[in-house]
Motif scaffolding. Structure first.
Motif, PDB file in Angstrom:
ATOM      1  N   UNK A 336       3.163   1.969  -1.609  1.00  0.00           N
ATOM      2  CA  UNK A 336       4.276   0.975  -1.423  1.00  0.00           C
ATOM      3  C   UNK A 336       5.239   1.376  -0.038  1.00  0.00           C
ATOM      4  N   UNK A 337       5.538   2.646  -0.279  1.00  0.00           N
ATOM      5  CA  UNK A 337       6.417   3.161   0.572  1.00  0.00           C
ATOM      6  C   UNK A 337       5.799   3.239   2.075  1.00  0.00           C
ATOM      7  N   UNK A 338       4.495   3.588   1.927  1.00  0.00           N
ATOM      8  CA  UNK A 338       3.731   3.743   3.444  1.00  0.00           C
ATOM      9  C   UNK A 338       3.647   2.227   4.125  1.00  0.00           C
ATOM     10  N   UNK A 339       3.175   1.184   3.062  1.00  0.00           N
ATOM     11  CA  UNK A 339       2.951   0.116   3.722  1.00  0.00           C
ATOM     12  C   UNK A 339       4.378  -0.611   3.966  1.00  0.00           C
ATOM     13  N   UNK A 340       5.553  -0.219   3.677  1.00  0.00           N
ATOM     14  CA  UNK A 340       6.739  -0.807   3.912  1.00  0.00           C
ATOM     15  C   UNK A 340       7.001  -0.236   5.294  1.00  0.00           C
ATOM     16  N   UNK A 341       6.468   0.982   5.785  1.00  0.00           N
ATOM     17  CA  UNK A 341       6.827   1.665   6.864  1.00  0.00           C
ATOM     18  C   UNK A 341       5.770   1.328   7.991  1.00  0.00           C
ATOM     19  N   UNK A 342       4.868   0.227   7.852  1.00  0.00           N
ATOM     20  CA  UNK A 342       3.952  -0.204   8.479  1.00  0.00           C
ATOM     21  C   UNK A 342       2.679   0.533   8.549  1.00  0.00           C
ATOM     22  N   UNK A 343       2.188   1.183   7.804  1.00  0.00           N
ATOM     23  CA  UNK A 343       0.942   1.856   7.616  1.00  0.00           C
ATOM     24  C   UNK A 343       0.152   0.959   6.731  1.00  0.00           C
ATOM     25  N   UNK A 344      -1.034   0.788   7.408  1.00  0.00           N
ATOM     26  CA  UNK A 344      -2.426   0.230   6.744  1.00  0.00           C
ATOM     27  C   UNK A 344      -2.902   1.328   5.558  1.00  0.00           C
ATOM     28  N   UNK A 345      -2.645   0.895   4.354  1.00  0.00           N
ATOM     29  CA  UNK A 345      -3.120   2.115   3.448  1.00  0.00           C
ATOM     30  C   UNK A 345      -4.088   1.317   2.583  1.00  0.00           C
ATOM     31  N   UNK A 346      -5.243   2.039   2.231  1.00  0.00           N
ATOM     32  CA  UNK A 346      -6.444   1.712   1.532  1.00  0.00           C
ATOM     33  C   UNK A 346      -6.521   2.622   0.228  1.00  0.00           C
ATOM     34  N   UNK A 347      -6.766   2.171  -0.878  1.00  0.00           N
ATOM     35  CA  UNK A 347      -7.282   2.811  -2.204  1.00  0.00           C
ATOM     36  C   UNK A 347      -8.679   2.650  -2.338  1.00  0.00           C
ATOM     37  N   UNK A 348      -9.415   3.814  -2.277  1.00  0.00           N
ATOM     38  CA  UNK A 348     -10.694   3.670  -2.471  1.00  0.00           C
ATOM     39  C   UNK A 348     -11.419   3.165  -3.687  1.00  0.00           C
ATOM     40  N   UNK A 349     -12.367   2.772  -4.116  1.00  0.00           N
ATOM     41  CA  UNK A 349     -13.250   2.919  -5.429  1.00  0.00           C
ATOM     42  C   UNK A 349     -12.956   3.966  -6.286  1.00  0.00           C
ATOM     43  N   UNK A 350     -12.778   3.673  -7.404  1.00  0.00           N
ATOM     44  CA  UNK A 350     -12.715   4.836  -8.458  1.00  0.00           C
ATOM     45  C   UNK A 350     -11.496   5.602  -8.086  1.00  0.00           C
ATOM     46  N   UNK A 351     -10.573   5.349  -7.731  1.00  0.00           N
ATOM     47  CA  UNK A 351      -9.448   6.094  -7.243  1.00  0.00           C
ATOM     48  C   UNK A 351      -8.705   6.735  -8.397  1.00  0.00           C
ATOM     49  N   UNK A 352      -9.005   6.377  -9.502  1.00  0.00           N
ATOM     50  CA  UNK A 352      -8.393   7.089 -10.957  1.00  0.00           C
ATOM     51  C   UNK A 352      -8.966   8.174 -11.090  1.00  0.00           C
ATOM     52  N   UNK A 353     -10.254   8.619 -10.556  1.00  0.00           N
ATOM     53  CA  UNK A 353     -11.295   9.800 -10.905  1.00  0.00           C
ATOM     54  C   UNK A 353     -10.749  10.863  -9.984  1.00  0.00           C
ATOM     55  N   UNK A 354     -11.190  11.973 -10.680  1.00  0.00           N
ATOM     56  CA  UNK A 354     -10.682  13.279  -9.923  1.00  0.00           C
ATOM     57  C   UNK A 354     -11.533  13.900  -8.730  1.00  0.00           C
ATOM     58  N   UNK A 355     -10.975  14.427  -7.763  1.00  0.00           N
ATOM     59  CA  UNK A 355     -11.580  14.817  -6.753  1.00  0.00           C
ATOM     60  C   UNK A 355     -12.544  16.126  -6.922  1.00  0.00           C
TER      61      UNK A 355
END
Length: 427
Positions: A336-355
């Motif tokens: 939300x913060x990055x979006x408010x600053x004009x950044x185009x932000x994407x969350x990837x599929x399965x973003x809840x899973x560990x890297x």
């Protein structure tokens, strides 16, 4: 789930805590759907429910084997299962207790880890948690990075300077946790944090005697060593707390989880219990703090217009660390913060899973860790980002080891935007 503690655990605080946690489990199995290691292996004993059964048996006095330890070792401690659990099972605390109990029982039986494994764990425990050892070692690794084998080179990021540390004095002060690995691996993260908060009229204080948050030792079953680090940090920060510091700011979400548990871990210490509780209450992840200043940050940037204004920031894919979304239960704030600053932000599929980073996990369980990393990167790359951003040094380093796409802390991007707005160029 009922449990009858064995004699060796009765009247022990960790035994009573473990029993209370186990009794909340209704063995429904919802946790297996979001457990990364279960998804990879398909083995019930590599999921939270199976591991709880194993720990329960050991705590009731059943014979323990090296196989039990292996299944617990393969746990990432990502705590995704806690977000899924309908019964509120504090699995993260349980597995920390369970690992220590299993290690104690196996050591008592003379069943030790292989010597190579013991050596690696000792080096990680003693080296990573001591900045005075880890910093010089990292600099040597960076100096000979091109000569290292690929598997080791991926763990050693190219050397980067920290940039300017602001020297302006402000009435408002906060304490910054420097950390142990981050200053050597990516010193610009702390400096960028200080620069952004300086623009908001907040001075970052650092305590030279504070270092590792204690998480490395705690999660490797060195609970006494971890408690010693907790007490040292409390002592280092306390004069600043008494002098009026408003918060302890943490920009590595793995450290944030740990510091927020200081009060719990030191609850029985008559000298430190009260201070530790105060420290935990003051601990704030950067993603909690910065949204409070979102409007001011937006006002510092020129308006984005079709005919001019600020340069379009890069398209980023955001990886929310497990320690942020499952450990601290902080979700949606960075995007939300990055979006408010004009950044185009994407969350990837399965973003809840560990890297697959999970502290020392990527070095102790490289095969599973790399499989999880590759899955995560495939999903992140599907968002076609120019940059990948995250909020934990372990995730940053682990992901960068598998991609040519730049991987950075999100506060570095905010710092870059503010710097460009002020100077008209890039930092």
């Amino acid at each position: 789930m009922q449990i009858q503690l064995a004699e060796f655990l009765r009247d022990r605080a960790d035994g009573e805590e473990a029993a209370t946690i186990v009794q909340k489990c209704v063995h429904c199995g919802f946790c297996t759907a979001t457990c990364p290691t279960y998804q990879l292996t398909g083995d019930e004993l590599d999921g939270p429910r199976g591991r709880i059964y194993l720990m329960k048996q050991v705590m009731e006095g059943a014979e323990v084997s090296a196989s039990t330890r292996s299944h617990l070792d393969r746990c990432l401690s990502c705590r995704n299962c806690e977000s899924t659990c309908p019964s509120g099972v504090a699995y993260g605390r349980l597995v920390d207790i369970g690992r220590a109990v299993v290690d104690q029982r196996l050591d008592a039986q003379g069943i030790k880890r292989p010597i190579r494994e013991r050596a690696i764990r000792w080096m990680l425990r003693e080296g990573l948690s001591r900045p005075r050892l880890f910093g010089p070692a990292m600099r040597v690794g960076q100096a000979v990075r091109t000569l290292l084998p690929a598997s080791l080179r991926s763990k050693v990021p190219p050397r980067r300077g920290p940039g300017r540390w602001p020297a302006t004095a402000h009435p408002r002060t906060m304490i910054l946790l420097d950390g142990c690995a981050q200053p050597a691996m990516s010193p610009n993260i702390n400096a960028a944090t200080a620069r952004v908060l300086d623009r908001l009229g907040i001075r970052m204080l650092r305590a030279g005697s504070a270092a590792c948050c204690g998480a490395i030792r705690h999660h490797m079953s060195d609970h006494l060593g971890a408690l010693a680090q907790l007490r040292r940090n409390v002592d280092a920060w306390w004069p600043m707390v008494e002098a009026g510091a408003e918060a302890i700011v943490i920009n590595a979400s793995g450290c944030g989880v740990m510091v927020k548990e200081y009060g719990h871990l030191l609850r029985a210490d008559p000298v430190y219990a009260g201070k530790a509780a105060r420290i935990s209450a003051m601990a704030r992840d950067l993603s909690e703090l910065m949204p409070e200043h979102g409007d001011r940050l937006v006002s510092m940037l020129p308006p984005a217009t079709a005919g001019g204004g600020r340069q379009a920031p890069p398209r980023v894919a955001y990886h929310p660390p497990c320690t942020l979304q499952h450990g601290q239960r902080i979700r949606g704030k960075v995007e939300a913060l990055l979006g408010a600053l004009g950044v185009e932000v994407a969350l990837c599929a399965d973003s809840h899973l560990c890297c697959g980073s999970a502290g020392t996990y990527s070095m102790l369980q490289p095969e599973l860790a790399n499989r999880l990393r590759d899955q995560k990167l495939a999903n992140l790359h599907a968002c076609a980002p120019q940059t990948i951003v995250s909020a934990n040094i372990g995730c940053l380093a682990h992901l960068q080891g598998g991609t040519d796409t730049p991987v950075r802390h999100w506060i570095e991007l905010v710092d870059q935007l503010l710097h460009a707005a002020h100077t008209g160029d890039t930092p």
